[in-house]
Every structure is written in C-alpha cells, then in structure tokens.
Enzyme design. Structure first.
Site, PDB file in Angstrom:
ATOM      1  N   ASP A   3     111.074  95.957 -10.180  1.00 10.65           N
ATOM      2  CA  ASP A   3     111.975  95.327  -9.211  1.00 10.65           C
ATOM      3  C   ASP A   3     111.955  93.821  -9.488  1.00 10.65           C
ATOM      4  O   ASP A   3     111.243  93.344 -10.380  1.00 10.65           O
ATOM      5  CB  ASP A   3     111.513  95.618  -7.772  1.00 10.65           C
ATOM      6  N   TYR A  46     132.041  96.339  -5.913  1.00  8.26           N
ATOM      7  CA  TYR A  46     131.027  97.391  -5.812  1.00  8.26           C
ATOM      8  C   TYR A  46     131.631  98.727  -6.271  1.00  8.26           C
ATOM      9  O   TYR A  46     131.061  99.439  -7.104  1.00  8.26           O
ATOM     10  CB  TYR A  46     130.534  97.485  -4.367  1.00  8.26           C
ATOM     11  N   THR A  63     119.076 102.692   4.330  1.00  9.43           N
ATOM     12  CA  THR A  63     118.092 101.860   3.612  1.00  9.43           C
ATOM     13  C   THR A  63     118.341 100.402   4.014  1.00  9.43           C
ATOM     14  O   THR A  63     119.359 100.092   4.646  1.00  9.43           O
ATOM     15  CB  THR A  63     118.284 101.964   2.084  1.00  9.43           C
TER      16      THR A  63
END
Ligand code: NDP
Length: 270
Positions: A37, A158, A195
């Site tokens: 990450d 996106y 999330t």
C-alpha cells in the site's frame, strides 16, 4: 482443507477495505501474503495482525520502480509469485467532492484517476506475467467495478478507468494463453461494498443513514456488500478450483446489473 496452500500472493492497496479483507481470507486459506500500500502505518498494522505468514512492502502502483523492487524481493524470498490482486484504486473524491462529469472534469483529475487505476493495473499485470513466467502458471485478479460496465456521469474518469481494466484483463488472459502460459487473468466487478472509500460520499451525522439507503435503493438485495463477500470470490479465482476460468468478468453487486426492477403498473383512469 486449505484452498491456497502456500501460494505466494501479492495484493495492492491492502491496508484497508477490500484489499485488507482479501489478505485476511488468503491467510485463512494458508497462503503467504505480501500486503502492499502507500499508507505504510495502517498497512504495517494490518500485516502485523495477520501473523508471520504476512509481510508488508510499500508499493505505489503508479511507480514502475516500486513494482520492480517488490517483485524482486518476492523472488529472492520465495522464488515465485502465484497470485497478484490488482486492488488499489481511487475514485477521485478522496480529497472531497469535485467535478468529475464529462463537461467539467479537469484534465489533471482525469489523469490522476487513470494513473492509479489503469496504469497501476497495467504495471501490475506486466510485473506479474514476468514473475510468473518461470513456473508458467498463476492467477491475476483485477478489481474493476460495476462502474466499468455502465456509464457514471458524475464519476466519468473512474468509470472509464474501470472499463479499461475490464478490457485489459481480457488482453492479458489471451496473451498468456497464446504464449502457452497457464497464467489466468480475470476481473471482479463489485458495487456498493461498504469500505472507507465511501466515507467522502456518506459523510456523518443524522443524514448518513439516509444517504446509505439512497445509495442502495436500486440494489435488489437492498444493502451494501461486505469486503469479505468480495474476498470470497478472490479466493476462488486465486485457487486451483478456477484453473479453467480466464478472461472472465465476475459481478458482485447484490443483483444491480441483473436488470431493471420496474414493475408494470395499470393505466391511470382518465
Ligand atoms: P479503499 O479506499 O478503502 O482502499 C484502497 C486502498 O488503496 C487504500 O489503502 C489506499 O491508500 C490504497 N491506494 C490508493 N492509491 C494507491 C496507490 N497509488 N498505490 C497503492 N495503494 C494505493 O477502497 P476499497 O477497498 O473500497 O476499494 C478497493 C478496490 O475496489 C478499488 O480498486 C475500488 O475501485 C474497487 N471497488 C470498490 C467498490 C466499493 O464499493 N468499495 C465498488 C467497486 C470497485 P490511501 O488510504 O493512503 O489512499
């Protein structure tokens, strides 16, 4: 019986959300998991909680040299890579809401979304093919989105980046097959998975519940999905149960893409 017995898996964007859930599920199935990450503090804490079959590296998916460094490290420690999950992705709303429609989006915002989502996926697939070639097999899982299958006027970059991931997945799958490699490549298309990615859109306070209901009102299952539900699909694709699945796209969206649920209504009396 474990489903990923000693497979070596690399997951991007694994500090939180879907990536973290996939890491947990892979560990439960006895994989060796390399979490990566850009948020190193959270990433390292996640990894620590998973025990000694998990390790963490900093990997910004936009950076070629990071991919080279991490895959070389995996090669020297384990001698192979079996699974890559290209999970890291951004919506473009991480720093607050801004124009992402086709008329008002800025070129820099458009490029930033594609750089992480699409360039990152391209670099990951390339690195994985090179790393998996010696054993001539492996599984690449690209996390696309429902937004890669339908237009999203307010999040055009996106949607475009996720559609391109869907298509690149098929190019990778066919390329590997042409090369005589059993390296499979598939895309997962989640929608409305609860999330931290949703936080800028949900906000807080009394309106949060109402906003959540609004987002899933067209979802046949009438709820957000959980990261663990996406992780279960990733386990299948990573495992040897899926050796005949390549170039496929798998929707996990509570039924949203199944069709319209409008009911016919009787004509109004005049
Ligand atoms: P999150 O935002 O919760 O997690 C994404 C992780 O990726 C974060 O830890 C983030 O770090 C990291 N990241 C961001 N940019 C980079 C980068 N350049 N290199 C490496 N890591 C990076 O997202 P989700 O878990 O919700 O989403 C995971 C994937 O699933 C994404 O590709 C997303 O588009 C896709 N998806 C999610 C859906 C959902 O409803 N949640 C629906 C459809 C698809 P940091 O926090 O520092 O930015």
């Amino acid at each position: 019986m474990s489903r990923l017995n000693n497979k070596v898996a690399l997951i991007t964007g694994a500090a939180r959300g879907i990536g973290a859930a996939i890491a947990r599920a892979f560990i439960e199935q006895d994989a060796i998991v390399v979490l990566t990450d850009i948020d190193d503090d959270v990433g390292q804490a996640q990894t620590h909680a998973l025990g000694d079959r998990a390790l963490y590296f900093h990997l910004d998916v936009r950076r070629e040299e990071h991919w080279a460094r991490v895959t070389a490290e995996i090669e020297s420690r384990f001698g192979r890579l079996d699974v890559l999950v290209n999970n890291a992705g951004i919506t473009g709303f991480e720093n607050g809401l801004c124009a992402h429609d086709p008329e008002h989006a800025s070129l820099s915002d458009w490029r930033a979304v594609h750089e992480t989502n699409l360039d990152g996926c391209f670099l990951g697939c390339r690195a994985a093919i090179r790393a998996m070639r010696p054993q001539a097999k492996g599984s690449i899982i690209n996390i696309s989105s429902r937004s890669g299958l339908v237009g999203i006027p307010g999040a055009a970059a996106y949607a475009s980046s996720k559609a391109a991931i869907r298509n690149h997945t098929k190019s990778v799958a066919l390329y590997c097959a042409e090369q005589g490699l059993a390296i499979r490549c598939n895309s997962i298309h989640p929608a409305a998975i609860l999330t931290p990615m949703w936080e800028p859109l949900l906000g807080s306070g009394v309106e949060r519940e109402a906003r959540m209901r609004e987002f899933v009102k067209d979802c046949p299952l009438q709820r957000f999905g959980a990261p663990d539900e996406v992780a279960a699909l990733a386990v299948l694709l990573a495992s040897d149960e899926a050796t005949y699945i390549t170039g496929s796209e798998m929707n996990i969206d509570g039924g949203m893409l199944a069709g319209a649920s409008q009911k016919p209504s009787p004509p109004r009396e005049s």
